[in-house]
Design a protein around this motif. Sequence first.
Motif, PDB file in Angstrom:
ATOM      1  N   LYS A 121      -3.877  -0.183  -9.518  1.00  0.00           N
ATOM      2  CA  LYS A 121      -5.170   0.056  -8.854  1.00  0.00           C
ATOM      3  C   LYS A 121      -5.684  -1.226  -8.195  1.00  0.00           C
ATOM      4  O   LYS A 121      -6.170  -1.204  -7.059  1.00  0.00           O
ATOM      5  CB  LYS A 121      -6.192   0.562  -9.873  1.00  0.00           C
ATOM      6  CG  LYS A 121      -5.934   1.972 -10.375  1.00  0.00           C
ATOM      7  CD  LYS A 121      -6.933   2.344 -11.462  1.00  0.00           C
ATOM      8  CE  LYS A 121      -6.619   3.720 -12.040  1.00  0.00           C
ATOM      9  NZ  LYS A 121      -7.523   4.071 -13.172  1.00  0.00           N
ATOM     10  N   CYS A 133       0.997   4.024  -2.929  1.00  0.00           N
ATOM     11  CA  CYS A 133       0.533   5.380  -2.595  1.00  0.00           C
ATOM     12  C   CYS A 133       1.611   6.416  -2.899  1.00  0.00           C
ATOM     13  O   CYS A 133       1.307   7.514  -3.393  1.00  0.00           O
ATOM     14  CB  CYS A 133       0.128   5.449  -1.129  1.00  0.00           C
ATOM     15  SG  CYS A 133      -1.450   4.638  -0.763  1.00  0.00           S
ATOM     16  N   CYS A 186      -5.286  -3.213   0.531  1.00  0.00           N
ATOM     17  CA  CYS A 186      -6.146  -2.634   1.574  1.00  0.00           C
ATOM     18  C   CYS A 186      -7.131  -3.665   2.113  1.00  0.00           C
ATOM     19  O   CYS A 186      -7.325  -3.781   3.341  1.00  0.00           O
ATOM     20  CB  CYS A 186      -6.907  -1.439   1.010  1.00  0.00           C
ATOM     21  SG  CYS A 186      -5.879  -0.002   0.620  1.00  0.00           S
ATOM     22  N   LEU A 193      -3.501  -2.078  -5.178  1.00  0.00           N
ATOM     23  CA  LEU A 193      -3.753  -1.178  -4.052  1.00  0.00           C
ATOM     24  C   LEU A 193      -5.024  -1.584  -3.307  1.00  0.00           C
ATOM     25  O   LEU A 193      -5.018  -1.684  -2.065  1.00  0.00           O
ATOM     26  CB  LEU A 193      -3.868   0.263  -4.550  1.00  0.00           C
ATOM     27  CG  LEU A 193      -4.122   1.337  -3.482  1.00  0.00           C
ATOM     28  CD1 LEU A 193      -3.005   1.350  -2.442  1.00  0.00           C
ATOM     29  CD2 LEU A 193      -4.271   2.713  -4.117  1.00  0.00           C
ATOM     30  N   ILE A 234       0.832  -1.207   0.000  1.00  0.00           N
ATOM     31  CA  ILE A 234       0.000   0.000   0.000  1.00  0.00           C
ATOM     32  C   ILE A 234       0.866   1.257   0.000  1.00  0.00           C
ATOM     33  O   ILE A 234       0.608   2.209  -0.755  1.00  0.00           O
ATOM     34  CB  ILE A 234      -0.945  -0.014   1.216  1.00  0.00           C
ATOM     35  CG1 ILE A 234      -1.948  -1.162   1.104  1.00  0.00           C
ATOM     36  CG2 ILE A 234      -1.681   1.317   1.347  1.00  0.00           C
ATOM     37  CD1 ILE A 234      -2.745  -1.416   2.373  1.00  0.00           C
ATOM     38  N   CYS A 235       1.895   1.278   0.832  1.00  0.00           N
ATOM     39  CA  CYS A 235       2.760   2.464   0.937  1.00  0.00           C
ATOM     40  C   CYS A 235       3.499   2.727  -0.371  1.00  0.00           C
ATOM     41  O   CYS A 235       3.577   3.878  -0.837  1.00  0.00           O
ATOM     42  CB  CYS A 235       3.759   2.283   2.078  1.00  0.00           C
ATOM     43  SG  CYS A 235       3.013   2.321   3.727  1.00  0.00           S
ATOM     44  N   TRP A 273       1.589   6.860  -6.510  1.00  0.00           N
ATOM     45  CA  TRP A 273       0.390   7.623  -6.876  1.00  0.00           C
ATOM     46  C   TRP A 273       0.617   9.115  -6.685  1.00  0.00           C
ATOM     47  O   TRP A 273       0.235   9.946  -7.521  1.00  0.00           O
ATOM     48  CB  TRP A 273      -0.780   7.139  -6.034  1.00  0.00           C
ATOM     49  CG  TRP A 273      -2.124   7.593  -6.510  1.00  0.00           C
ATOM     50  CD1 TRP A 273      -2.391   8.390  -7.590  1.00  0.00           C
ATOM     51  CD2 TRP A 273      -3.383   7.272  -5.922  1.00  0.00           C
ATOM     52  NE1 TRP A 273      -3.734   8.575  -7.722  1.00  0.00           N
ATOM     53  CE2 TRP A 273      -4.375   7.914  -6.724  1.00  0.00           C
ATOM     54  CE3 TRP A 273      -3.774   6.506  -4.829  1.00  0.00           C
ATOM     55  CZ2 TRP A 273      -5.734   7.803  -6.425  1.00  0.00           C
ATOM     56  CZ3 TRP A 273      -5.124   6.396  -4.540  1.00  0.00           C
ATOM     57  CH2 TRP A 273      -6.084   7.044  -5.332  1.00  0.00           C
TER      58      TRP A 273
END
Length: 303
Positions: free
Chosen positions: A46, A32, A53, A49, A28-29, A35
């Motif tokens: 996408k 992000c 989550c 991610l 996730i990090c 992103w």
Amino acid sequence: NVTSYGATAMAILTAEAFAGMWINTFIICVLCIAWVKKKTLNSNEKILLLLGCSRFWYLCFSWVYSFLSIFYPTYFYVHPIPQLIVCFHTFFNYSNLWVSACLCVFYCVKIASFRNSLFICLKVKIDRIVPWLLLGSVLSALAVVIIIYDVVEDVQSNSLNFTCFGNFWEANIRMEKHFFSSFFLAGFGYAASFTAVIFSAVFLLFSLWRHKCQMQRNSMKNVSMDAHIRAMKSILSFLVMYSINFGCLILTIIYARKNESTMMLVISIYLYAFPGVHSLILIFSNPKVENSWIKILSCMKSK
């Protein structure tokens, strides 16, 4: 009093849950940060991610459920704690299954090569379809949660209302119907996602075989061959793990109402390990995420 068996089981599940949560937090990090830098994400990122989550929160609520069931089982009789835990756990579980199935379908459509006009149209539009697939996965999981919430609410109210001996048999029949409907719904959800993974693996394997035969006839090497092989390694490893995961989920349905603590522990150990281990495979199949993983590991070793 908590037995040593329960404490040992909780220690194992805690280690697996927090390892999986850490791995998915890393994914996730990284995504992000990418992103923020690029102001956009491609379709593959996408899916990863949202998958990261859903797996993080699935492991989180699974751990809370196990912790309360072992150390504080009386909390499951306090409204609305059981409803909320079961609903959140169900939502992220189904999101995890269906988003991971979307990832397999995406790999298949993006990499496989067929001359069928429908498949070509799907390949061209897949990037625009991905957000709708993810939205559909989340909404489907939400619909299942609403049904499960009604089942849990009704079952708990029945267990509180039917307290006298004369109504016990009627309450038992109604609860059996609720459990059958919820188990049927769970089995259907697992089977749907599992079918999507199987078809994706079969189509991609067939495409790889055709592509390899063409290259051998033409005595040529193609860059897309490497893409086929990388995707196949990822999907086949996922297929093996998903098959075992599907078997464990079905066994969970079978043993959920039986007092088989040893079998449920074995099943839980694998179910807790699956999100972390498969996310680790996805890390090494994505060059960008893999490079970040290697950098962090090298920094930890140097310290």
